[in-house]
Write an enzyme that holds these catalytic residues in place. Structure first.
Site, PDB file in Angstrom:
ATOM      1  N   ASP A  13       0.872  -1.161   0.000  1.00 33.79           N
ATOM      2  CA  ASP A  13       0.000   0.000   0.000  1.00 33.79           C
ATOM      3  C   ASP A  13       0.920   1.224   0.000  1.00 33.79           C
ATOM      4  O   ASP A  13       2.121   1.102   0.289  1.00 33.79           O
ATOM      5  CB  ASP A  13      -0.879  -0.041   1.261  1.00 33.79           C
ATOM      6  CG  ASP A  13      -1.731   1.192   1.411  1.00 33.79           C
ATOM      7  OD1 ASP A  13      -2.323   1.626   0.400  1.00 33.79           O
ATOM      8  OD2 ASP A  13      -1.814   1.733   2.533  1.00 33.79           O
ATOM      9  N   LEU A  14       0.389   2.398  -0.311  1.00 34.10           N
ATOM     10  CA  LEU A  14       1.221   3.606  -0.381  1.00 34.10           C
ATOM     11  C   LEU A  14       0.933   4.573   0.776  1.00 34.10           C
ATOM     12  O   LEU A  14       1.787   4.810   1.634  1.00 34.10           O
ATOM     13  CB  LEU A  14       0.970   4.302  -1.727  1.00 34.10           C
ATOM     14  CG  LEU A  14       1.656   5.651  -1.926  1.00 34.10           C
ATOM     15  CD1 LEU A  14       3.164   5.493  -2.030  1.00 34.10           C
ATOM     16  CD2 LEU A  14       1.114   6.313  -3.202  1.00 34.10           C
ATOM     17  N   ASP A  15      -0.294   5.104   0.778  1.00 32.24           N
ATOM     18  CA  ASP A  15      -0.659   6.146   1.745  1.00 32.24           C
ATOM     19  C   ASP A  15      -0.676   5.577   3.162  1.00 32.24           C
ATOM     20  O   ASP A  15      -1.432   4.657   3.455  1.00 32.24           O
ATOM     21  CB  ASP A  15      -2.048   6.709   1.403  1.00 32.24           C
ATOM     22  CG  ASP A  15      -2.098   7.320   0.009  1.00 32.24           C
ATOM     23  OD1 ASP A  15      -1.226   8.143  -0.291  1.00 32.24           O
ATOM     24  OD2 ASP A  15      -3.000   6.954  -0.773  1.00 32.24           O
ATOM     25  N   THR A  21       1.020  10.521   3.442  1.00 30.84           N
ATOM     26  CA  THR A  21      -0.060  11.162   2.678  1.00 30.84           C
ATOM     27  C   THR A  21      -1.449  10.927   3.252  1.00 30.84           C
ATOM     28  O   THR A  21      -2.377  11.657   2.890  1.00 30.84           O
ATOM     29  CB  THR A  21      -0.063  10.651   1.224  1.00 30.84           C
ATOM     30  OG1 THR A  21       0.383   9.309   1.238  1.00 30.84           O
ATOM     31  CG2 THR A  21       0.774  11.490   0.307  1.00 30.84           C
ATOM     32  N   LYS A  49      -9.724   5.186   5.249  1.00 34.91           N
ATOM     33  CA  LYS A  49      -8.367   4.775   4.857  1.00 34.91           C
ATOM     34  C   LYS A  49      -8.423   3.573   3.914  1.00 34.91           C
ATOM     35  O   LYS A  49      -9.071   2.570   4.221  1.00 34.91           O
ATOM     36  CB  LYS A  49      -7.523   4.478   6.095  1.00 34.91           C
ATOM     37  CG  LYS A  49      -7.178   5.773   6.811  1.00 34.91           C
ATOM     38  CD  LYS A  49      -6.202   5.593   7.947  1.00 34.91           C
ATOM     39  CE  LYS A  49      -5.930   6.976   8.561  1.00 34.91           C
ATOM     40  NZ  LYS A  49      -5.589   6.895   9.964  1.00 34.91           N
ATOM     41  N   SER A  52     -11.495   4.048  -2.055  1.00 35.51           N
ATOM     42  CA  SER A  52     -11.366   4.852  -3.277  1.00 35.51           C
ATOM     43  C   SER A  52     -12.054   6.214  -3.131  1.00 35.51           C
ATOM     44  O   SER A  52     -12.869   6.422  -2.232  1.00 35.51           O
ATOM     45  CB  SER A  52     -11.982   4.111  -4.464  1.00 35.51           C
ATOM     46  OG  SER A  52     -13.397   4.151  -4.363  1.00 35.51           O
ATOM     47  N   LYS A  82     -12.138  17.845  -3.694  1.00 32.36           N
ATOM     48  CA  LYS A  82     -11.239  17.224  -2.699  1.00 32.36           C
ATOM     49  C   LYS A  82      -9.899  16.896  -3.337  1.00 32.36           C
ATOM     50  O   LYS A  82      -8.830  17.158  -2.769  1.00 32.36           O
ATOM     51  CB  LYS A  82     -11.885  15.957  -2.112  1.00 32.36           C
ATOM     52  CG  LYS A  82     -11.015  15.223  -1.093  1.00 32.36           C
ATOM     53  CD  LYS A  82     -10.173  14.138  -1.728  1.00 32.36           C
ATOM     54  CE  LYS A  82      -9.158  13.559  -0.748  1.00 32.36           C
ATOM     55  NZ  LYS A  82      -8.335  12.510  -1.361  1.00 32.36           N
ATOM     56  N   SER A 120      -2.003   0.430  -4.426  1.00 35.92           N
ATOM     57  CA  SER A 120      -2.675   1.577  -3.802  1.00 35.92           C
ATOM     58  C   SER A 120      -3.949   1.892  -4.563  1.00 35.92           C
ATOM     59  O   SER A 120      -3.959   1.846  -5.798  1.00 35.92           O
ATOM     60  CB  SER A 120      -1.751   2.796  -3.848  1.00 35.92           C
ATOM     61  OG  SER A 120      -2.473   3.961  -3.502  1.00 35.92           O
ATOM     62  N   ALA A 121      -4.992   2.251  -3.824  1.00 30.78           N
ATOM     63  CA  ALA A 121      -6.249   2.661  -4.468  1.00 30.78           C
ATOM     64  C   ALA A 121      -6.131   4.048  -5.081  1.00 30.78           C
ATOM     65  O   ALA A 121      -7.023   4.501  -5.792  1.00 30.78           O
ATOM     66  CB  ALA A 121      -7.367   2.641  -3.438  1.00 30.78           C
ATOM     67  N   LYS A 123      -5.239   7.113  -7.399  1.00 31.58           N
ATOM     68  CA  LYS A 123      -4.874   7.453  -8.779  1.00 31.58           C
ATOM     69  C   LYS A 123      -3.696   8.424  -8.797  1.00 31.58           C
ATOM     70  O   LYS A 123      -3.112   8.675  -9.841  1.00 31.58           O
ATOM     71  CB  LYS A 123      -6.086   8.040  -9.501  1.00 31.58           C
ATOM     72  CG  LYS A 123      -7.160   6.966  -9.695  1.00 31.58           C
ATOM     73  CD  LYS A 123      -8.426   7.452 -10.349  1.00 31.58           C
ATOM     74  CE  LYS A 123      -9.348   6.244 -10.527  1.00 31.58           C
ATOM     75  NZ  LYS A 123     -10.744   6.617 -10.733  1.00 31.58           N
ATOM     76  N   ASN A 124      -3.370   8.982  -7.639  1.00 33.18           N
ATOM     77  CA  ASN A 124      -2.214   9.874  -7.526  1.00 33.18           C
ATOM     78  C   ASN A 124      -0.938   9.125  -7.124  1.00 33.18           C
ATOM     79  O   ASN A 124       0.103   9.764  -6.913  1.00 33.18           O
ATOM     80  CB  ASN A 124      -2.499  10.953  -6.469  1.00 33.18           C
ATOM     81  CG  ASN A 124      -3.616  11.898  -6.901  1.00 33.18           C
ATOM     82  OD1 ASN A 124      -3.486  12.588  -7.910  1.00 33.18           O
ATOM     83  ND2 ASN A 124      -4.715  11.895  -6.173  1.00 33.18           N
ATOM     84  N   LYS A 151     -10.712  -2.010  -2.054  1.00 33.35           N
ATOM     85  CA  LYS A 151     -10.483  -2.657  -0.765  1.00 33.35           C
ATOM     86  C   LYS A 151     -11.755  -2.474   0.079  1.00 33.35           C
ATOM     87  O   LYS A 151     -12.368  -1.424  -0.028  1.00 33.35           O
ATOM     88  CB  LYS A 151      -9.293  -2.000  -0.038  1.00 33.35           C
ATOM     89  CG  LYS A 151      -7.981  -2.117  -0.806  1.00 33.35           C
ATOM     90  CD  LYS A 151      -6.892  -1.244  -0.162  1.00 33.35           C
ATOM     91  CE  LYS A 151      -5.648  -1.208  -1.058  1.00 33.35           C
ATOM     92  NZ  LYS A 151      -4.572  -0.339  -0.551  1.00 33.35           N
ATOM     93  N   GLU A 175       0.095  -2.907   4.833  1.00 31.05           N
ATOM     94  CA  GLU A 175      -1.055  -1.998   4.919  1.00 31.05           C
ATOM     95  C   GLU A 175      -1.135  -1.260   6.241  1.00 31.05           C
ATOM     96  O   GLU A 175      -0.734  -1.792   7.271  1.00 31.05           O
ATOM     97  CB  GLU A 175      -2.345  -2.832   4.835  1.00 31.05           C
ATOM     98  CG  GLU A 175      -2.900  -3.005   3.455  1.00 31.05           C
ATOM     99  CD  GLU A 175      -3.547  -1.757   2.891  1.00 31.05           C
ATOM    100  OE1 GLU A 175      -3.777  -0.798   3.647  1.00 31.05           O
ATOM    101  OE2 GLU A 175      -3.827  -1.749   1.685  1.00 31.05           O
ATOM    102  N   ASP A 176      -1.730  -0.063   6.219  1.00 25.06           N
ATOM    103  CA  ASP A 176      -2.028   0.655   7.464  1.00 25.06           C
ATOM    104  C   ASP A 176      -3.535   0.672   7.759  1.00 25.06           C
ATOM    105  O   ASP A 176      -3.932   1.137   8.820  1.00 25.06           O
ATOM    106  CB  ASP A 176      -1.540   2.107   7.399  1.00 25.06           C
ATOM    107  CG  ASP A 176      -2.306   2.912   6.370  1.00 25.06           C
ATOM    108  OD1 ASP A 176      -2.543   2.383   5.258  1.00 25.06           O
ATOM    109  OD2 ASP A 176      -2.700   4.052   6.667  1.00 25.06           O
TER     110      ASP A 176
HETATM  111  C1  G6P Z   1      -5.765   5.424  -0.782  1.00 24.93           C
HETATM  112  C2  G6P Z   1      -6.019   6.272   0.446  1.00 24.93           C
HETATM  113  C3  G6P Z   1      -7.440   6.793   0.483  1.00 24.93           C
HETATM  114  C4  G6P Z   1      -7.797   7.449  -0.844  1.00 24.93           C
HETATM  115  C5  G6P Z   1      -7.612   6.478  -1.995  1.00 24.93           C
HETATM  116  C6  G6P Z   1      -7.919   7.091  -3.356  1.00 24.93           C
HETATM  117  O1  G6P Z   1      -6.374   4.209  -0.613  1.00 24.93           O
HETATM  118  O2  G6P Z   1      -5.757   5.526   1.621  1.00 24.93           O
HETATM  119  O3  G6P Z   1      -7.547   7.707   1.531  1.00 24.93           O
HETATM  120  O4  G6P Z   1      -9.143   7.895  -0.834  1.00 24.93           O
HETATM  121  O5  G6P Z   1      -6.257   6.029  -1.984  1.00 24.93           O
HETATM  122  O6  G6P Z   1      -6.986   8.116  -3.609  1.00 24.93           O
HETATM  123  P1  G6P Z   1      -7.070   9.145  -4.822  1.00 24.93           P
HETATM  124  O7  G6P Z   1      -5.735   9.846  -4.766  1.00 24.93           O
HETATM  125  O8  G6P Z   1      -7.254   8.354  -6.082  1.00 24.93           O
HETATM  126  O9  G6P Z   1      -8.220  10.040  -4.544  1.00 24.93           O
HETATM  127 MG    MG Z   2      -2.992   3.149   3.382  1.00 25.61          MG
END
Ligand code: G6P
Ligand code: MG
Length: 223
Positions: A13-15, A21, A49, A52, A82, A120-121, A123-124, A151, A175-176
């Site tokens: 996972d990333l964030d 982040t 967390k 998507s 957002k 990671s979910a 898109k960034n 997820k 994962e967190d």
């Molecule tokens: C990760 C984060 C979520 C976030 C999701 C989508 O899973 O933990 O908090 O909503 O990614 O991120 P995005 O950058 O595509 O909005």
């Molecule tokens: Mg995470």
């Protein structure tokens, strides 16, 4: 659970795992929620967390009982608002935003021949990796736009293992988020959770923070 010597790859996972982040996601969602009159709570925050963008918005609107007050187009506009705020935050990121021990852990994985992918979910995700100068560590990234379910569905972790040409049993997922641990377990990978014991009760292996996540410590906990 698999034994440590069966493990050939790591699906990350990333964030909240590679970088902090999750704080920026929280800040941007909270700002939107409060603007819409939705009360912000820790339960709401934790429940977002790993979820998507559009699913997160739905959860926030439902928490305020206002999910039927907006058309689809209006919901897309809110999610875009957002994301604009979030993107402004990540523009300021540097390698200093990599969480403690992560760079050394990735180097250790690479030196020991483990394969690495990103699940990671977000898109960034690719932009964040660039800001952190970690792109080279992640040649394989699951495209969140290719997923039919987010997820806690296992799909993203199943794809993360497939990108490495490994069976799920040969992979560790990191994962967190509770939703992420559930996804890893349902994908039949070994789950490593980063965070508190209560939230991550379902994790096979857990560390309080990233600084404790080393190959030696994972091996000691897996047996
Ligand atoms: C990760 C984060 C979520 C976030 C999701 C989508 O899973 O933990 O908090 O909503 O990614 O991120 P995005 O950058 O595509 O909005
Ligand atoms: Mg995470």
């Amino acid at each position: 659970m698999a034994t440590f010597d069966q493990i050939k790859g790591f699906v990350f996972d990333l964030d909240g795992v590679i970088t902090d982040t999750s704080l920026y996601h929280t800040k941007a969602w909270r700002q939107l929620a409060e603007k819409l009159g939705v009360t912000w709570t820790k339960t709401l925050e934790d429940g977002l967390k790993g979820i998507s963008r559009m699913d997160s918005l739905e959860i926030i609107l439902k928490a305020g009982g206002i999910e039927n007050n907006y058309t689809h187009d209006q919901k897309v506009a809110l999610a875009t608002e957002k994301n604009t705020n979030y993107v402004n935050e990540i523009k300021k990121m540097t390698p200093d935003n990599i969480l403690p021990g992560i760079k050394a852990f990735l180097d250790d994985l690479r030196d020991n021949g483990y394969l690495i992918s990103l699940a990671s979910a977000s898109k960034n995700g690719p932009t964040v990796l660039e800001r952190l100068q970690l792109t080279d560590y992640f040649p394989k990234i699951v495209d969140p736009a290719s997923l039919s379910k987010g997820k806690p569905d296992p799909e993203i972790y199943v794809k993360g293992a497939e990108l490495l040409n490994l069976p799920p049993e040969a992979c560790i997922g990191v994962e967190d988020a509770a939703a992420g641990i559930e996804a890893i377990n349902a994908a039949h990978e070994t789950s490593v959770g980063i965070g508190d014991a209560q939230t991550l009760a379902a994790a096979d292996v857990r560390f309080d923070d990233t600084s404790q996540m080393t190959l030696a410590n994972i091996k000691a906990k897996m047996g």
